[in-house]
Design a protein around this motif. Sequence first.
Motif, PDB file in Angstrom:
ATOM      1  N   ALA A 142       0.821  -1.208   0.000  1.00 26.61           N
ATOM      2  CA  ALA A 142       0.000   0.000   0.000  1.00 26.61           C
ATOM      3  C   ALA A 142       0.857   1.261   0.000  1.00 26.61           C
ATOM      4  O   ALA A 142       0.465   2.300  -0.541  1.00 26.61           O
ATOM      5  CB  ALA A 142      -0.926  -0.013   1.216  1.00 26.61           C
ATOM      6  N   LYS A 143       2.041   1.156   0.571  1.00 23.01           N
ATOM      7  CA  LYS A 143       2.914   2.322   0.686  1.00 23.01           C
ATOM      8  C   LYS A 143       3.790   2.530  -0.547  1.00 23.01           C
ATOM      9  O   LYS A 143       3.987   3.677  -0.978  1.00 23.01           O
ATOM     10  CB  LYS A 143       3.800   2.179   1.925  1.00 23.01           C
ATOM     11  CG  LYS A 143       4.747   3.335   2.147  1.00 23.01           C
ATOM     12  CD  LYS A 143       5.569   3.160   3.412  1.00 23.01           C
ATOM     13  CE  LYS A 143       6.507   4.337   3.630  1.00 23.01           C
ATOM     14  NZ  LYS A 143       7.329   4.180   4.864  1.00 23.01           N
ATOM     15  N   VAL A 144       4.330   1.456  -1.134  1.00 25.33           N
ATOM     16  CA  VAL A 144       5.394   1.623  -2.132  1.00 25.33           C
ATOM     17  C   VAL A 144       4.981   1.334  -3.569  1.00 25.33           C
ATOM     18  O   VAL A 144       5.677   1.767  -4.500  1.00 25.33           O
ATOM     19  CB  VAL A 144       6.611   0.735  -1.778  1.00 25.33           C
ATOM     20  CG1 VAL A 144       7.115   1.049  -0.376  1.00 25.33           C
ATOM     21  CG2 VAL A 144       6.284  -0.753  -1.909  1.00 25.33           C
ATOM     22  N   ILE A 145       3.876   0.628  -3.804  1.00 24.38           N
ATOM     23  CA  ILE A 145       3.497   0.322  -5.191  1.00 24.38           C
ATOM     24  C   ILE A 145       2.797   1.532  -5.802  1.00 24.38           C
ATOM     25  O   ILE A 145       1.819   2.034  -5.240  1.00 24.38           O
ATOM     26  CB  ILE A 145       2.574  -0.909  -5.255  1.00 24.38           C
ATOM     27  CG1 ILE A 145       3.300  -2.148  -4.729  1.00 24.38           C
ATOM     28  CG2 ILE A 145       2.121  -1.163  -6.697  1.00 24.38           C
ATOM     29  CD1 ILE A 145       2.435  -3.380  -4.669  1.00 24.38           C
ATOM     30  N   PRO A 146       3.277   2.013  -6.944  1.00 23.71           N
ATOM     31  CA  PRO A 146       2.644   3.179  -7.579  1.00 23.71           C
ATOM     32  C   PRO A 146       1.263   2.840  -8.115  1.00 23.71           C
ATOM     33  O   PRO A 146       0.984   1.689  -8.466  1.00 23.71           O
ATOM     34  CB  PRO A 146       3.605   3.526  -8.731  1.00 23.71           C
ATOM     35  CG  PRO A 146       4.854   2.758  -8.450  1.00 23.71           C
ATOM     36  CD  PRO A 146       4.463   1.553  -7.682  1.00 23.71           C
ATOM     37  N   MET A 147       0.408   3.828  -8.176  1.00 24.34           N
ATOM     38  CA  MET A 147      -0.878   3.650  -8.843  1.00 24.34           C
ATOM     39  C   MET A 147      -0.633   3.544 -10.334  1.00 24.34           C
ATOM     40  O   MET A 147       0.241   4.222 -10.889  1.00 24.34           O
ATOM     41  CB  MET A 147      -1.812   4.825  -8.551  1.00 24.34           C
ATOM     42  CG  MET A 147      -2.274   4.895  -7.093  1.00 24.34           C
ATOM     43  SD  MET A 147      -3.210   3.436  -6.571  1.00 24.34           S
ATOM     44  CE  MET A 147      -4.654   3.556  -7.642  1.00 24.34           C
TER      45      MET A 147
END
Length: 389
Positions: free
Chosen positions: A191-196
């Motif tokens: 949730a923190k590091v994967i880009p949209m």
Amino acid sequence: MSEPATGTARSGYTLLILSISLATFMAALDGTIVNIALPTISEAFNVSTTTVSWVATAYLLVMAGCVLVFGKVSDIIGFKRVFLVGFVIFTLGSFACGLLPDLLNSLNILIASRMFQAIGGAMITAIGPAMVTAFIPMDQKGKAMGIVMTLAALGTALGPSIGGVLVQYLSWHWIFFINVPIGIFAVLLGAKVIPMSGSGGSLAGFDRTGALLAFTGLASLLFVVSEGESMGWTSPIILGLSVLTILLLSAFVWQECRAGDPLLDLSLFKDKNFLAINLLLSLVFFSYAGINYLLPFYLKYIRGIDTSTAGLILTALSVAMMIAGFLSGLLFNRVGPKRLCIAAGLLLVAGYFCIMRLHVDTALVYVVACLVLIGLGLGFMVTPASNLS
């Protein structure tokens, strides 16, 4: 394919690769940790080895039918959403596998829980390598795939040994509970590091007919391959499902040729490299599946080895795979993928030829040597084969 995330700083790639690697790590850990426990589960529920094999087969049936579907869905709504939802489902499914079967005293509940778990497994498995392609710069792709492969091999390596210890000293339920903390951490990190990403499009035009035909056709095919030997290749059920498989997959091809936005672009198979890569990886993992499933039964029932020791023996393959996966990532840009694949193929042929000679009194050192050869072959094969161009 989604557009690469331009806002991802180079310093953030490490955490991103770690997040992607956790998906392959959990999938690999779940595969080997469950197989080592199948003999014990068969005893716990007083069922035959054929019946208990459905704990593994049911998972594969759902995975085979869903991977293609979720790969397409991720292109529409984005990798991050599919990845996070997949991890949540996989984690909940793991918890259900460990808790519900004893509460309801039913192996069928375990099988049903595994099928639910497989939906999440398909979601995270379908998009792991694709996220490396979408988010990692070209000059780091080889190294990133090497790290992903190493973590996957680490999961495979830890599976038999951890599974053997958990089953022997705690209970088989803990082979599923161990996924829960890993899954929670993966969701928070992802949730923190994967880009949209993704086009933000709607699923209104999604090829639902193609998805249904793909799921049922692939699941039917896997059932025939998995159960044909035990039920008899000429039994009415196997023959009927074989005909149904041909009809469903033929209908799927017809549907994809006429769909405006097909689930699978069949024109890709006109590319000889694309076709060769998929055939190569299919054959590699098809050949490995038999070793992965049968060896725990060989070690426990034929050799009379306790579960924890059997797990340590099976770890030899996984450790070799982990080492080779790491080395292949380092050698990818220097040697080239084709040479690595040829070397890996020779190692696999040698390993499978040797393991065909197993008998009741075969020395365990010989068994370990066979597993090391196969592990090296698998490790050197997957990373370059996934990046052939």
